[in-house]
Design a protein around this motif. Structure first.
Motif, mmCIF file in Angstrom:
data_model
loop_
_atom_site.group_PDB
_atom_site.id
_atom_site.type_symbol
_atom_site.label_atom_id
_atom_site.label_comp_id
_atom_site.label_asym_id
_atom_site.label_seq_id
_atom_site.Cartn_x
_atom_site.Cartn_y
_atom_site.Cartn_z
ATOM 1 N N THR A 155 0.831 -1.204 0.000
ATOM 2 C CA THR A 155 0.000 0.000 0.000
ATOM 3 C C THR A 155 0.866 1.254 0.000
ATOM 4 O O THR A 155 0.603 2.216 -0.739
ATOM 5 C CB THR A 155 -0.926 -0.007 1.223
ATOM 6 N N MET A 156 1.922 1.254 0.816
ATOM 7 C CA MET A 156 2.804 2.431 0.859
ATOM 8 C C MET A 156 3.538 2.636 -0.454
ATOM 9 O O MET A 156 3.803 3.778 -0.864
ATOM 10 C CB MET A 156 3.807 2.284 2.011
ATOM 11 N N LEU A 157 3.859 1.539 -1.147
ATOM 12 C CA LEU A 157 4.572 1.649 -2.420
ATOM 13 C C LEU A 157 3.693 2.192 -3.541
ATOM 14 O O LEU A 157 4.195 2.738 -4.524
ATOM 15 C CB LEU A 157 5.124 0.276 -2.832
ATOM 16 N N THR A 158 2.379 2.036 -3.411
ATOM 17 C CA THR A 158 1.477 2.408 -4.503
ATOM 18 C C THR A 158 0.539 3.566 -4.171
ATOM 19 O O THR A 158 -0.210 4.010 -5.043
ATOM 20 C CB THR A 158 0.620 1.192 -4.909
ATOM 21 N N THR A 159 0.573 4.050 -2.922
ATOM 22 C CA THR A 159 -0.386 5.077 -2.498
ATOM 23 C C THR A 159 0.348 6.250 -1.865
ATOM 24 O O THR A 159 1.281 6.067 -1.070
ATOM 25 C CB THR A 159 -1.395 4.496 -1.481
ATOM 26 N N THR A 160 -0.096 7.430 -2.198
ATOM 27 C CA THR A 160 0.475 8.633 -1.588
ATOM 28 C C THR A 160 -0.250 8.928 -0.284
ATOM 29 O O THR A 160 -1.486 8.916 -0.253
ATOM 30 C CB THR A 160 0.332 9.837 -2.539
ATOM 31 N N PRO A 161 0.492 9.181 0.825
ATOM 32 C CA PRO A 161 -0.175 9.503 2.098
ATOM 33 C C PRO A 161 -1.077 10.727 1.944
ATOM 34 O O PRO A 161 -0.853 11.560 1.050
ATOM 35 C CB PRO A 161 0.995 9.764 3.051
ATOM 36 N N PRO A 162 -2.129 10.841 2.774
ATOM 37 C CA PRO A 162 -2.398 10.001 3.957
ATOM 38 C C PRO A 162 -2.937 8.605 3.616
ATOM 39 O O PRO A 162 -3.657 8.433 2.637
ATOM 40 C CB PRO A 162 -3.432 10.821 4.715
ATOM 41 N N ILE A 163 -2.551 7.637 4.443
ATOM 42 C CA ILE A 163 -2.947 6.243 4.264
ATOM 43 C C ILE A 163 -3.595 5.747 5.556
ATOM 44 O O ILE A 163 -3.021 5.888 6.633
ATOM 45 C CB ILE A 163 -1.726 5.353 3.933
ATOM 46 N N TYR A 164 -4.779 5.169 5.431
ATOM 47 C CA TYR A 164 -5.450 4.528 6.564
ATOM 48 C C TYR A 164 -6.056 3.224 6.036
ATOM 49 O O TYR A 164 -7.099 3.229 5.377
ATOM 50 C CB TYR A 164 -6.551 5.419 7.141
ATOM 51 N N VAL A 165 -5.370 2.099 6.288
ATOM 52 C CA VAL A 165 -5.828 0.811 5.769
ATOM 53 C C VAL A 165 -5.805 -0.238 6.875
ATOM 54 O O VAL A 165 -4.972 -0.199 7.783
ATOM 55 C CB VAL A 165 -4.965 0.315 4.584
ATOM 56 N N VAL A 166 -6.743 -1.171 6.770
ATOM 57 C CA VAL A 166 -6.769 -2.345 7.634
ATOM 58 C C VAL A 166 -6.632 -3.557 6.733
ATOM 59 O O VAL A 166 -7.210 -3.601 5.651
ATOM 60 C CB VAL A 166 -8.065 -2.391 8.488
ATOM 61 N N CYS A 167 -5.841 -4.547 7.166
ATOM 62 C CA CYS A 167 -5.477 -5.668 6.299
ATOM 63 C C CYS A 167 -5.752 -7.001 6.999
ATOM 64 O O CYS A 167 -4.897 -7.506 7.735
ATOM 65 C CB CYS A 167 -3.997 -5.599 5.929
#
Length: 370
Positions: A197-209
C-alpha cells in the motif's frame, strides 16, 4: 347326398346361460360401486373385466355354439361387458376427482409459514469475524487492503526492517517455496500488504489488512501453521502514540463491549519504533481480576485483569523510506492481532482447532451472527 344338419344343438355351455351372464354382470357392477379408491378400482377391473374374468371367459365360449345361436349369445355377452366398462369409466371419473380434491386438502402448502428445512451450512466465524473488524474500521473512514498469500521475500522481510540474519527468515519459522532462487514465501504476517500500500499510495494512508498467514507452528489448542491476522496502518502528518491508543481503544470497545480499553507494555518489533504489546481489559471480570460475586481469581485473565491481545507501535522510519514515504514529513502507526485469538476471546473458546475442523454444528453456532 344329405344337406347340413341345421337342427344340431350341442350341449348348452353353462357360462353362456342368461342367468350366469346376468350374475357376472351384477357382481361386477356391485364391485365397481364398492371401490373406495383408484387402487381398489384397479383390482376390480382385473377381476371383472380382465382377460380371466367371468364375462371374458364366457365370450370365448361363443365359438362353441352353432351359427344360429351365436348372435343371441354374442349380444347378451356384449351388453353385459358394455355395462361393466361403462360403470368402470364412470367410477374412474368419480374416484379421480375425489383423489385430486383430497390431494388439494392434504398436501396444501402455506407459503407464508417459515421454512422448517435445515440449512446446508452457515458462514464461518472467521469470515464473519473478519468482516466485522473491517466494518469497524470502514466506519472510521479507513479502507480495506488485501494482498497475495505467496509473497516476495523482500516485501515480507526486507521492506519491514527484518534483515538477512533475522531468525524469522529461517526454515524453522517460515514456509519457503521451491525453487529457493525465486525468493517467495507463504507470508508470515499481513504486513506485506501494508508495504504494498505504501509503495502504490500517496499519504495520507489509513488501511486495515485482514487475511491468512502461515508459520511453521505445531497444530495444537493454541497454535496452527495457518491462522488469520488483522493489521492496521495509518500514515499521515503528525501521527502519534496517542492516535494509536485511541484507535485501539475504539476497536476494543466495538469488539468486546463498552468500557473495554487497552494498555501498552514496552516491547520490540523491527518494523516499529517505539513498539508495545497491547493488553485488553478482561471482558469477563471487567479488569477486577476476580470472578463475579466471588473472591476467586477470574479464569479468563488468571486474576491479572488484562489479556494479551497483539502488538503495535510507531512505524520505523526505515520502513517508511524503504517503501518510498518521506519519513521527515510523515509518521505513522501500525498494529496487528490474531483474528482467531480475538474470536476465541469473544466466544469463550478454549481450543483453536475448533475453528478449523469444519464441523457445521460449530459454524452454525458461531458463524451466522457475531
Amino acid at each position: 347326398m344329405s344337406g347340413p344338419n341345421t337342427d344340431y344343438d350341442p350341449v348348452e355351455v353353462t357360462p353362456l346361460k342368461a342367468e350366469e351372464v346376468d350374475a357376472a354382470r351384477d357382481a361386477a357392477l356391485a364391485a365397481i360401486a364398492g371401490a373406495q379408491d383408484l387402487e381398489q378400482l384397479k383390482q376390480v377391473r382385473l377381476e371383472h373385466a380382465g382377460d380371466r374374468s367371468a364375462l371374458a371367459l364366457a365370450n370365448r365360449e361363443i365359438g362353441a355354439l352353432p351359427p344360429q345361436a351365436r348372435k343371441e349369445a354374442g349380444q347378451r355377452i356384449g351388453q353385459a361387458r358394455g355395462a361393466v366398462n361403462k360403470a368402470l369409466a364412470e367410477r374412474q371419473t368419480v374416484l379421480e376427482a375425489e383423489h385430486e380434491a383430497r390431494i388439494l386438502v392434504e398436501e396444501a402448502v402455506d407459503v407464508t409459514l417459515p421454512t422448517d428445512r435445515r440449512p446446508a451450512g452457515a458462514r464461518h466465524p472467521l469470515t464473519t469475524g473478519a468482516e466485522l473488524i473491517a466494518d469497524i474500521f470502514v466506519g472510521m473512514g479507513w479502507e480495506v487492503a488485501e494482498g497475495p498469500v505467496i509473497e516476495a521475500e523482500w516485501l515480507n522481510f526486507d521492506a519491514l526492517n527484518l534483515g538477512p540474519d533475522h531468525p524469522a527468515r529461517t526454515m524453522q519459522d517460515t514456509f519457503w517455496t521451491d525453487p529457493p532462487e525465486d525468493h517467495l514465501v507463504l507470508r508470515t504476517h499481513t504486513s506485506p500488504v501494508q508495504a504494498r500500500t505504501m509503495l502504490t499510495t500517496t499519504p495520507p494512508i489509513y488501511v486495515v489488512c485482514p487475511g491468512r498467514v502461515f508459520r511453521t507452528d505445531e497444530y495444537d489448542a493454541t497454535h496452527s501453521p495457518m491462522f488469520h491476522q488483522v493489521e492496521g496502518l495509518a500514515i499521515d502528518e503528525g501521527i502519534t502514540m496517542g492516535h494509536l491508543k485511541g484507535t485501539l481503544d475504539h476497536f476494543a470497545g466495538a469488539m468486546f463491549g463498552e468500557g473495554i480499553t487497552t494498555r501498552f507494555r514496552p516491547s520490540y518489533f523491527p518494523f516499529t519504533e517505539p513498539s508495545a504489546e497491547v493488553d485488553l481489559t478482561c471482558f469477563v471480570c471487567r479488569g477486577s481480576g476476580l470472578k463475579a460475586g466471588s473472591s476467586e481469581s477470574c479464569r479468563t485473565c488468571r486474576g491479572e485483569g488484562w489479556i494479551e491481545w497483539g502488538g503495535c507501535g510507531i512505524v520505523n522510519p526505515r520502513v517508511l523510506r524503504a517503501c518510498g514515504v518521506d519519513s521527515d514529513r510523515y509518521t505513522g502507526f501500525a498494529f496487528g492481532m490474531g483474528i482467531d485469538r480475538t474470536l476465541m476471546f469473544r466466544h469463550g473458546l478454549e481450543d483453536l482447532r475448533a475453528l478449523f475442523e469444519g464441523d457445521v454444528r460449530f459454524t452454525t453456532a458461531f458463524g451466522s451472527e457475531l
